[in-house]
Design a protein around this motif. Structure first.
Motif, PDB file in Angstrom:
ATOM      1  N   VAL A  87      48.257  88.104  83.867  1.00 12.74           N
ATOM      2  CA  VAL A  87      49.175  89.095  84.458  1.00 12.74           C
ATOM      3  C   VAL A  87      48.795  90.482  83.944  1.00 12.74           C
ATOM      4  N   THR A  88      47.485  90.781  83.963  1.00 12.93           N
ATOM      5  CA  THR A  88      47.033  92.059  83.428  1.00 12.93           C
ATOM      6  C   THR A  88      47.391  93.232  84.338  1.00 12.93           C
ATOM      7  N   ASP A  89      47.613  92.993  85.647  1.00  9.19           N
ATOM      8  CA  ASP A  89      47.971  94.090  86.552  1.00  9.19           C
ATOM      9  C   ASP A  89      49.242  94.780  86.060  1.00  9.19           C
ATOM     10  N   GLY A  90      49.155  96.074  85.929  1.00  2.00           N
ATOM     11  CA  GLY A  90      50.297  96.832  85.452  1.00  2.00           C
ATOM     12  C   GLY A  90      50.443  96.846  83.944  1.00  2.00           C
ATOM     13  N   VAL A  91      49.577  96.096  83.251  1.00  2.00           N
ATOM     14  CA  VAL A  91      49.613  96.079  81.780  1.00  2.00           C
ATOM     15  C   VAL A  91      48.408  96.821  81.219  1.00  2.00           C
ATOM     16  N   PHE A  92      47.199  96.391  81.618  1.00  2.00           N
ATOM     17  CA  PHE A  92      45.996  97.099  81.164  1.00  2.00           C
ATOM     18  C   PHE A  92      44.843  96.777  82.101  1.00  2.00           C
ATOM     19  N   SER A  93      43.812  97.603  82.036  1.00  2.00           N
ATOM     20  CA  SER A  93      42.557  97.368  82.737  1.00  2.00           C
ATOM     21  C   SER A  93      41.445  97.319  81.702  1.00  2.00           C
ATOM     22  N   TYR A  94      40.481  96.435  81.922  1.00  2.00           N
ATOM     23  CA  TYR A  94      39.370  96.302  80.985  1.00  2.00           C
ATOM     24  C   TYR A  94      38.413  97.506  81.076  1.00  2.00           C
ATOM     25  N   ASN A  95      37.776  97.763  79.934  1.00  2.00           N
ATOM     26  CA  ASN A  95      36.618  98.662  79.856  1.00  2.00           C
ATOM     27  C   ASN A  95      36.908 100.068  80.367  1.00  2.00           C
ATOM     28  N   GLN A  96      38.069 100.600  79.980  1.00  2.00           N
ATOM     29  CA  GLN A  96      38.367 102.014  80.225  1.00  2.00           C
ATOM     30  C   GLN A  96      37.478 102.905  79.356  1.00  2.00           C
ATOM     31  N   MET A  97      37.017 102.353  78.239  1.00  2.00           N
ATOM     32  CA  MET A  97      36.143 103.080  77.331  1.00  2.00           C
ATOM     33  C   MET A  97      34.702 102.628  77.552  1.00  2.00           C
ATOM     34  N   GLY A  98      33.794 103.569  77.684  1.00  2.00           N
ATOM     35  CA  GLY A  98      32.392 103.235  77.878  1.00  2.00           C
ATOM     36  C   GLY A  98      31.685 102.909  76.579  1.00  2.00           C
ATOM     37  N   ASP A  99      30.433 102.445  76.699  1.00  2.00           N
ATOM     38  CA  ASP A  99      29.636 102.091  75.527  1.00  2.00           C
ATOM     39  C   ASP A  99      29.002 103.290  74.844  1.00  2.00           C
ATOM     40  N   VAL A 100      29.127 104.465  75.440  1.00  2.00           N
ATOM     41  CA  VAL A 100      28.606 105.692  74.820  1.00  2.00           C
ATOM     42  C   VAL A 100      29.681 106.763  74.922  1.00  2.00           C
ATOM     43  N   PRO A 101      29.695 107.701  74.000  1.00  2.00           N
ATOM     44  CA  PRO A 101      30.686 108.778  74.076  1.00  2.00           C
ATOM     45  C   PRO A 101      30.479 109.618  75.332  1.00  2.00           C
ATOM     46  N   PRO A 102      31.536 110.210  75.878  1.00  2.00           N
ATOM     47  CA  PRO A 102      31.368 111.078  77.045  1.00  2.00           C
ATOM     48  C   PRO A 102      30.546 112.308  76.685  1.00  2.00           C
ATOM     49  N   ALA A 103      29.842 112.830  77.667  1.00  2.00           N
ATOM     50  CA  ALA A 103      28.985 114.000  77.424  1.00  2.00           C
ATOM     51  C   ALA A 103      29.797 115.205  76.986  1.00  2.00           C
ATOM     52  N   VAL A 104      31.010 115.313  77.521  1.00  2.00           N
ATOM     53  CA  VAL A 104      31.904 116.417  77.165  1.00  2.00           C
ATOM     54  C   VAL A 104      33.164 115.819  76.546  1.00  2.00           C
ATOM     55  N   ASN A 105      33.511 116.317  75.375  1.00  2.00           N
ATOM     56  CA  ASN A 105      34.703 115.803  74.693  1.00  2.00           C
ATOM     57  C   ASN A 105      35.946 116.407  75.352  1.00  2.00           C
ATOM     58  N   GLY A 106      36.299 115.852  76.513  1.00  2.00           N
ATOM     59  CA  GLY A 106      37.402 116.387  77.292  1.00  2.00           C
ATOM     60  C   GLY A 106      38.735 115.834  76.846  1.00  2.00           C
ATOM     61  N   PRO A 107      39.746 115.942  77.699  1.00  2.00           N
ATOM     62  CA  PRO A 107      41.090 115.493  77.324  1.00  2.00           C
ATOM     63  C   PRO A 107      41.127 113.980  77.126  1.00  2.00           C
ATOM     64  N   LEU A 108      41.984 113.523  76.210  1.00  2.00           N
ATOM     65  CA  LEU A 108      42.132 112.105  75.936  1.00  2.00           C
ATOM     66  C   LEU A 108      42.898 111.417  77.050  1.00  2.00           C
ATOM     67  N   HIS A 109      42.494 110.187  77.316  1.00  2.00           N
ATOM     68  CA  HIS A 109      43.155 109.347  78.312  1.00  2.00           C
ATOM     69  C   HIS A 109      43.944 108.299  77.539  1.00  2.00           C
ATOM     70  N   VAL A 110      45.272 108.297  77.626  1.00  2.00           N
ATOM     71  CA  VAL A 110      46.122 107.407  76.827  1.00  2.00           C
ATOM     72  C   VAL A 110      46.459 106.169  77.649  1.00  2.00           C
ATOM     73  N   VAL A 111      45.815 105.051  77.318  1.00  2.00           N
ATOM     74  CA  VAL A 111      46.022 103.771  77.997  1.00  2.00           C
ATOM     75  C   VAL A 111      45.778 102.657  76.977  1.00  2.00           C
ATOM     76  N   PRO A 112      46.213 101.436  77.264  1.00  2.00           N
ATOM     77  CA  PRO A 112      45.777 100.303  76.434  1.00  2.00           C
ATOM     78  C   PRO A 112      44.255 100.182  76.511  1.00  2.00           C
ATOM     79  N   ASN A 113      43.607 100.207  75.370  1.00  2.00           N
ATOM     80  CA  ASN A 113      42.143 100.293  75.320  1.00  2.00           C
ATOM     81  C   ASN A 113      41.570  98.918  74.978  1.00  2.00           C
ATOM     82  N   VAL A 114      41.082  98.215  75.993  1.00  2.00           N
ATOM     83  CA  VAL A 114      40.541  96.866  75.826  1.00  2.00           C
ATOM     84  C   VAL A 114      39.148  96.817  76.448  1.00  2.00           C
ATOM     85  N   ILE A 115      38.154  96.422  75.666  1.00  2.00           N
ATOM     86  CA  ILE A 115      36.816  96.232  76.210  1.00  2.00           C
ATOM     87  C   ILE A 115      36.463  94.748  76.122  1.00  2.00           C
ATOM     88  N   THR A 116      35.452  94.332  76.838  1.00  2.00           N
ATOM     89  CA  THR A 116      35.021  92.943  76.827  1.00  2.00           C
ATOM     90  C   THR A 116      33.685  92.816  76.121  1.00  2.00           C
TER      91      THR A 116
END
Length: 559
Positions: free
Chosen positions: A397-426
């Motif tokens: 029942v992950t819909d509406g709770v979290f999405s996988y891999n919102q964070m990439g394997d490398v830092p973003p090129a520009v340190n922009g605004p933070l995205h506040v979400v449940p942070n789950v990678i696989t």
């Protein structure tokens, strides 16, 4: 006829022996049972009365003494006015993230209810600790030591003769504000600031110096299990006039080098041997803050039995600078000639010869959202949803709770605004992965990974690049679960993702953790087999979207 009778008798004896061995093989490991009543109490650790979390009326809480593979059962009664969870810092919980005690894996124990934890220090030895993981509760107590001993048939490389005694030494910074006040400060966009002082085994100030913390017999050797249970400050630990032999770091036997003092970062544990080889008298055990202005320290008395001589007037000075700490960290090596928690040599695992299948490079992110400070990794600041991410995944029942891999394997090129979400990678089951942590901040970070031990292979200044791999220690880096990342520096680890479950990767600097510097790694076995992961326990708590849902199909036995 006699020969036939003797043969039949021998066969019968053999059958009995084999049956007995089969029963032994099927027998469970020993159980240790605990009952904890968690309450508030009033203590004046630094001369200021304040609310402290007690376990069975004690602070620190009861020490858990166990042997590798023991079954630990702890019935926790929450008598606080807040939800509660306990996490077991350094316990790998093989196949069992259900008992990890983090908000992403377990629903909280509500006030006036109880929950029974069951876990094993599976094939583990060493020094660890537990603490409450909800909000800022760990800032006001509720923590205690965990000592996991080797089984009798497994030799310990410093046990001939064995130490006279084995003591837990819990050192940490201390704040005189309540955990709710600290949480409100962070919610308002403020820092928790500098600690008010340092405590050792739940005591500070004059109370700590009023009576000896430990008594040593002259000529005897003692094991001290030292853990930094604070929330922000690295500490330097030393004993007036005495040398310390490092023998264990976070579950691994180390080369037995001798130190005058040791830096112990937040969340780290180690063991030292100390021999009472000085003139009989009193000596100070000192823990002092590192790398912060307005340094704080605590002094506890170690007394030689039968002596009344006061401690020497000359105090051991703390080390200065970052370079000293970095050089000491690099000097600590795994003892490849000793046995691990099971009877096979640690050196048989040649981690440096395994091909890396993936590199995850994560950089600490810091920014403001609506004027309030947040931390994260790679531009994603974690928040815990109402439904723990492990439960949402298990019940699909992950819909509406979290999405996988919102964070990439490398830092973003520009340190922009933070995205506040449940942070789950696989992570793919049983792959060998390199993770690089980069800390662009001016203060030290301490990173912990639940469910695993990893190899801390390298650290260096600035940003990491693939060329830095030539500096890695690919032979005898210590297998551990927590590692520091120095300011404006990087640290690299390697590990095999062979423990199925949902596991927290987080900062031990608790204001950073509280403000989002965390992510979870979901490791799923494609076999869905009990060989790889346990089913959800019958007594597991329900909350959020999984309340009332039927259980998913159970994992089957290993094929």
């Amino acid at each position: 006829m006699a020969t036939t009778t003797r043969a039949a008798a021998a066969a019968g004896v053999l059958l009995l022996v084999l049956s007995a061995l089969a029963l032994v093989a099927r027998a469970e490991d020993p159980y240790l049972f605990f009952e904890w009543k968690v309450t508030y109490g009033t203590k004046s650790l630094l001369g200021v009365p304040q609310k402290v979390i007690l376990i069975n009326g004690e602070f620190p809480g009861p020490r858990i003494n166990c042997t590798s593979n023991n079954n630990i059962v702890i019935n926790v009664f929450n008598q606080l006015d807040h939800p509660l969870l306990f996490t077991w810092n350094g316990m790998q919980h093989r196949k069992n993230s259900w008992m990890d005690g983090m908000p992403g894996t377990q629903c909280p124990i509500l006030p006036n209810t109880n929950f029974m934890y069951k876990w094993q220090p599976k094939d583990q030895i060493g020094s660890f600790y537990y603490f409450p993981s909800m909000g800022m509760q760990r800032a006001v107590g509720g923590y205690g030591g965990i000592s996991v001993y080797s089984r009798l048939l497994i030799p310990v490389p410093f046990d001939q003769p064995p130490p006279e005694n084995d003591h837990v030494v819990l050192i940490g910074d201390w704040y005189t504000k309540d955990h709710e006040v600290l949480a409100r400060q962070l919610d308002a966009g403020k820092s928790v600031g500098r600690p008010a002082g340092v405590v050792i085994n739940g005591k500070g100030g004059k109370d700590l110096e009023s009576a000896p913390l430990f008594t040593f017999d002259a000529g005897k050797t003692y094991r001290l299990r030292v853990c930094n249970t604070g929330i922000k400050a690295s500490l330097n630990f030393r004993i007036q006039g005495h040398h310390m032999t490092l023998v264990e770091l976070e579950g691994s036997h180390t080369l037995q080098d001798v130190y005058d003092s040791l830096d112990v970062h937040v969340g780290h544990c180690l063991s030292v041997l100390v021999t009472a080889d000085q003139k009989p008298g009193d000596y100070y055990m000192v823990a002092s803050t590192r790398f912060i202005h307005d340094a704080k320290s605590a002094r506890a008395v170690v007394r030689y039995a039968g002596s009344s001589a006061p401690p020497p007037a000359e105090m051991p000075e703390p080390p200065a600078g970052w370079a000293w700490s970095i050089n000491q960290a690099r000097s600590i090596r795994w003892n490849l000639t000793s046995s691990a928690a099971r009877p096979n040599p640690q050196g048989s695992y040649h981690y440096g010869q395994i091909n890396i299948t993936r590199t995850i490079r994560v950089m600490v992110s810091r920014g403001h959202i609506d004027g309030k400070l947040r931390y994260g990794f790679n531009g994603v600041s974690h928040r815990d949803p109402e439904t723990p991410v492990k439960l949402a995944e298990y019940f699909n029942v992950t819909d509406g709770v979290f999405s996988y891999n919102q964070m990439g394997d490398v830092p973003p090129a520009v340190n922009g605004p933070l995205h506040v979400v449940p942070n789950v990678i696989t992570a793919e089951f049983r792959t060998f992965i390199e993770i690089v942590f980069e800390n662009p901040e001016k203060s030290l970070d301490s990173i912990h990974l639940d469910g695993y031990a990893f190899f801390g292979v390298g650290m260096g200044p600035g940003q990491w690049s693939p060329e830095a791999r030539v500096t890695y220690n690919l032979l005898d880096a210590v297998s551990r679960h927590t590692i520091q990342v120095y300011p404006r520096s990087w640290t690299a680890i390697m590990l095999t993702f062979d423990n199925a479950g949902m596991w927290s990767v987080r900062s031990n600097i608790w204001e950073r953790y509280y403000l989002g510097e965390q992510f979870y790694i979901s490791v799923i076995s494609p076999e869905h087999s009990l060989r790889d992961e346990y089913n959800m326990p019958d007594n597991d708590l329900r909350c959020g979207k999984v309340v009332g849902l039927p259980l998913p199909p159970s994992y089957s036995a290993a094929r």
